[in-house]
Write a protein that holds these residues in place. Structure first.
Motif, PDB file in Angstrom:
ATOM      1  N   UNK A 235      -2.721  13.258   7.646  1.00 23.86           N
ATOM      2  CA  UNK A 235      -4.225  13.451   6.961  1.00 23.86           C
ATOM      3  C   UNK A 235      -4.993  12.381   6.481  1.00 23.86           C
ATOM      4  N   UNK A 236      -6.385  12.227   6.360  1.00 24.34           N
ATOM      5  CA  UNK A 236      -6.836  10.814   5.403  1.00 24.34           C
ATOM      6  C   UNK A 236      -6.230  10.799   4.453  1.00 24.34           C
ATOM      7  N   UNK A 237      -6.145   8.773   3.725  1.00 20.81           N
ATOM      8  CA  UNK A 237      -5.427   8.987   2.104  1.00 20.81           C
ATOM      9  C   UNK A 237      -6.426   8.180   1.667  1.00 20.81           C
ATOM     10  N   UNK A 238      -6.015   7.764   0.372  1.00 20.03           N
ATOM     11  CA  UNK A 238      -6.907   6.512  -0.418  1.00 20.03           C
ATOM     12  C   UNK A 238      -6.266   5.356  -0.204  1.00 20.03           C
ATOM     13  N   UNK A 239      -6.654   4.431  -0.624  1.00 23.24           N
ATOM     14  CA  UNK A 239      -6.513   2.959  -0.963  1.00 23.24           C
ATOM     15  C   UNK A 239      -6.486   2.797  -2.595  1.00 23.24           C
ATOM     16  N   UNK A 240      -5.113   2.082  -3.473  1.00 20.38           N
ATOM     17  CA  UNK A 240      -6.385   2.156  -4.669  1.00 20.38           C
ATOM     18  C   UNK A 240      -5.677   0.246  -4.990  1.00 20.38           C
TER      19      UNK A 240
END
Length: 439
Positions: A235-240
């Motif tokens: 799945x798509x993910x995010x980086x902070x």
């Protein structure tokens, strides 16, 4: 395990030799079946069993068969050649008289199904199961900008060989530099047959501050158990991302002053700054600074640091160019030579499409040893020859389609040699043209 496999899908075959006499030496030969690729699973077993009231020693071997073309094909028979004692009561001995025997298995007829018309994507991956996993070298919730982290993606496919695994294409992500670091391919034998793994390592370097969206990664495959198209997906993910310096808040004029020189300035946060010096005082201060030797020493040091920074920036840009070039040309470790095309020529003269396919892939593995192409289309795309891609599509259609087609093989050798030489020349030009003087 099946008599109606799909083209290029796995067929599990078990071979058993039942013996009631001492076997001094033996070997097995497959008498035919050139339409199959055979992989020994190395899961041999030996045990005792009874057949028709007689005790036997059973030697069992497992193989994975991969039919390379659709249609009705016969595998075997398998011929067993053995040396046994002249008399069944004799024991094994160096000078004991022996006799030769030959035994044949029953041939196996398989009705190989073509690739279904409703399957999507260019890559044909018939498997009983496909999984895709990933891991990160750092916590995605707190990442420093410009600091590299690695993402390891692993594709695990059951019922396929290593060469059938698709190449993973790196996505384009805004605010992120992405590099392919390493690709590992392995296979192992299990109860379900051949299990192949592909481990890809990507180096991710965030270039912006804030939230970075990483798109999903998917692998399309055909489920040979259900007969349906499937997709394995991360799945798509995010980086902070944090650590990038913010721009300085702009200065705004104080409403209590017309010029700002007396009452000072107020910045965007409401803080009052001291008034600016008068123009005369500024000229006097500048004159004093220019006459100070320490000023020139500091200025020279800053200029040197600036030059070093520019040199480092050019070095990084050159490395980025070399990395991007490695996608279509040999890397430094690959050298700049064109391997011999003798085996490709021999296969072309033989007019057997499966041999031509294997010879081209073997040649490509020599030209790109670190990341060998896994399909004929992949070879043509790296060479960058539309005509070669058209011919390779015809070969794939003839090998994996429902009908055969006439393919012109006469120019394949010349097109491969010309395309590879062009890549080598381009590679040498980049290497020679990107040399920087020592700082």
């Amino acid at each position: 395990d099946t008599e109606t496999p799909y083209v290029q899908s796995q067929v599990l075959m078990t071979v058993k030799v039942w013996q009631s006499v001492n076997v001094l030496d033996s070997s097995k030969v497959n008498r035919g079946s050139d339409q199959f690729t055979t992989v020994a699973l190395e899961r041999d077993r030996e045990y005792r069993d009874t057949l028709d009231g007689k005790d036997f020693l059973v030697q069992e071997q497992q193989f994975a068969l991969f039919p390379q073309a659709s249609g009705v094909h016969t595998f075997g028979p398998i011929e067993l050649r053995a040396q046994i004692p002249l008399e069944n009561t004799q024991r094994r001995g160096l000078f004991a008289p022996t006799r030769s025997i030959t035994r044949l298995s029953n041939p196996i007829t398989l009705n190989v199904q073509p690739r279904p018309d409703n399957t999507q994507g260019k890559w044909w991956l018939p498997a009983s199961d496909v999984q895709i996993l990933d891991s990160w070298s750092a916590d995605r919730a707190a990442i420093d900008a410009n600091e590299p982290l690695t993402r390891t993606i692993e594709v695990i496919a059951t019922g396929v060989s290593v060469k059938q695994l698709p190449d993973m294409v790196m996505p384009t992500i805004d605010g992120v530099k992405l590099y392919s670091d390493n690709v590992e391919r392995t296979s192992s034998a299990t109860d379900a047959g051949l299990v192949s793994r592909q481990k890809i390592t990507w180096v991710v370097v965030p270039q912006v501050n804030g939230t970075v969206n990483i798109p999903p990664v998917s692998v399309g495959w055909f489920n040979t158990t259900t007969g349906e198209q499937s997709v394995a997906q991360l799945p798509a993910t995010t980086l902070n991302v944090s650590g990038v310096l913010q721009e300085t808040a702009p200065l705004v004029s104080s409403p209590n002053s017309d010029t700002g020189s007396a009452a000072g300035f107020v910045n965007a946060d409401g803080q009052t700054l001291p008034p600016l010096p008068s123009s005369d005082a500024g000229f006097e201060h500048a004159s004093t600074t220019l006459n100070n030797p320490l000023f020139w020493v500091v200025l020279g040091a800053l200029a040197l640091l600036l030059l070093q920074g520019i040199g480092f920036l050019i070095y990084r840009i050159r490395n980025d160019i070399r990395r991007s070039f490695a996608v279509v040309a040999p890397s430094d470790e690959d050298g700049v030579h064109v391997p011999s095309l003798r085996k490709v020529c021999t296969a072309i003269n033989g007019r057997k499409l499966s041999d031509v396919q294997q010879a081209v892939l073997d040649w490509a593995a020599l030209f790109w040893p670190r990341t060998p192409p896994q399909s004929l289309l992949n070879v043509a795309q790296r060479i960058g020859d539309p005509e070669l891609e058209r011919v390779f599509r015809q070969i794939d259609a003839s090998l994996y389609g429902a009908t055969d087609s006439d393919v012109d093989l006469s120019r394949i050798e010349a097109q491969l040699k010309h395309g590879a030489s062009r890549l080598v020349d381009a590679r040498q030009t980049v290497i020679q043209g990107s040399q920087l003087p020592s700082l």
